[in-house]
Scaffold this motif. Structure first.
Motif, mmCIF file in Angstrom:
data_model
loop_
_atom_site.group_PDB
_atom_site.id
_atom_site.type_symbol
_atom_site.label_atom_id
_atom_site.label_comp_id
_atom_site.label_asym_id
_atom_site.label_seq_id
_atom_site.Cartn_x
_atom_site.Cartn_y
_atom_site.Cartn_z
ATOM 1 N N UNK A 104 -8.308 -13.733 -7.934
ATOM 2 C CA UNK A 104 -7.637 -13.220 -6.744
ATOM 3 C C UNK A 104 -7.662 -11.698 -6.731
ATOM 4 N N UNK A 105 -7.433 -11.167 -5.547
ATOM 5 C CA UNK A 105 -7.214 -9.735 -5.374
ATOM 6 C C UNK A 105 -5.782 -9.577 -4.898
ATOM 7 N N UNK A 106 -5.041 -8.676 -5.539
ATOM 8 C CA UNK A 106 -3.660 -8.404 -5.155
ATOM 9 C C UNK A 106 -3.625 -7.060 -4.439
ATOM 10 N N UNK A 107 -3.240 -7.089 -3.171
ATOM 11 C CA UNK A 107 -3.034 -5.859 -2.413
ATOM 12 C C UNK A 107 -1.547 -5.579 -2.446
ATOM 13 N N UNK A 108 -1.172 -4.477 -3.056
ATOM 14 C CA UNK A 108 0.238 -4.156 -3.255
ATOM 15 C C UNK A 108 0.520 -2.802 -2.642
ATOM 16 N N UNK A 109 1.520 -2.772 -1.759
ATOM 17 C CA UNK A 109 1.957 -1.492 -1.214
ATOM 18 C C UNK A 109 3.325 -1.172 -1.802
ATOM 19 N N UNK A 110 3.502 0.088 -2.126
ATOM 20 C CA UNK A 110 4.769 0.569 -2.670
ATOM 21 C C UNK A 110 5.211 1.743 -1.812
ATOM 22 N N UNK A 111 6.240 1.506 -1.001
ATOM 23 C CA UNK A 111 6.747 2.555 -0.117
ATOM 24 C C UNK A 111 7.917 3.233 -0.812
ATOM 25 N N UNK A 112 7.756 4.532 -1.026
ATOM 26 C CA UNK A 112 8.801 5.350 -1.625
ATOM 27 C C UNK A 112 9.403 6.226 -0.532
ATOM 28 N N UNK A 113 10.215 7.162 -0.888
ATOM 29 C CA UNK A 113 10.879 8.010 0.108
ATOM 30 C C UNK A 113 9.870 8.845 0.892
ATOM 31 N N UNK A 114 8.948 9.509 0.187
ATOM 32 C CA UNK A 114 8.036 10.434 0.849
ATOM 33 C C UNK A 114 6.578 9.991 0.914
ATOM 34 N N UNK A 115 6.253 8.890 0.251
ATOM 35 C CA UNK A 115 4.870 8.452 0.295
ATOM 36 C C UNK A 115 4.749 6.952 0.072
#
Length: 191
Positions: free
Chosen positions: A155-166
């Motif tokens: 599998x391919x894991x697409x992970x987004x991590x939203x922080x305060x500024x980026x």
């Protein structure tokens, strides 16, 4: 959390699957606070590839540190610091395991923990973090079992991590190879 390790002794004369599973169990016990669950598996496509599937952190209530799902992990009000500390601790141990023992495959929980650890090591986590994951399955495994990673090892894991500024977007394969990492600024002028 599941990891799969390919058995390096398979082609040897007098092969015994218990030898490698005991080695893996002993190595993991040195890093973890608990004994892992060990399962014999096979992830070979067209030919045997005997392996050991390991379930880690079995005593953790994943819903406690990940909410009702693995998405939006740290948007849990007063539990944020506890959750972040738990994920960071898991990520540190997992990274040590990946670097030392080189698993053949990791599942989506392991991928998320790896990302949190990567962000923590870079000093990027300050306050609330919102995680989202999309699992893109490729080929099915040769065995249909109740063990998710054995049934769907590629599998391919697409992970987004939203922080305060980026926002960081990771593309991590189930073989633990980072295919891409992109950072975006959340400032409205960037759009």
């Amino acid at each position: 959390m599941q990891l799969i390790f390919s058995d390096p002794y398979y082609d040897n004369e007098n092969w015994d699957e218990a030898v490698f599973s005991n080695e893996i169990k002993n190595s993991l016990t040195q890093v973890l606070d608990e004994a892992p669950s060990i399962h014999y598996s096979n992830i070979g496509h067209g030919a045997d590839c005997p392996s050991v599937l390991v379930e880690l952190f079995n005593t953790i209530d994943w819903k406690t540190i990940a909410g009702t799902s693995l998405v939006g992990t740290f948007l849990l009000g007063d539990k944020i610091n506890k959750n972040l500390d738990a994920w960071t601790s898991i990520g540190e141990k997992l990274s040590a395991i990946i670097n030392k023992l080189k698993p053949a495959r990791i599942d989506e929980k392991a991928a998320l923990a790896w990302v949190v650890n990567d962000l923590a090591e870079k000093g990027k986590i300050h306050g609330v973090i919102e995680l989202n994951i999309q699992v893109i399955p490729f080929t099915n495994g040769p065995c249909k079992t109740e063990l998710q990673l054995e049934s769907q090892p590629d599998s391919l894991y697409l992970i987004s991590a939203k922080l305060v500024d980026n926002v960081f977007v990771y593309g991590l394969k189930s073989n633990s190879k980072l295919e891409f990492l992109k950072e975006f600024d959340t400032f409205w002028g960037e759009f």
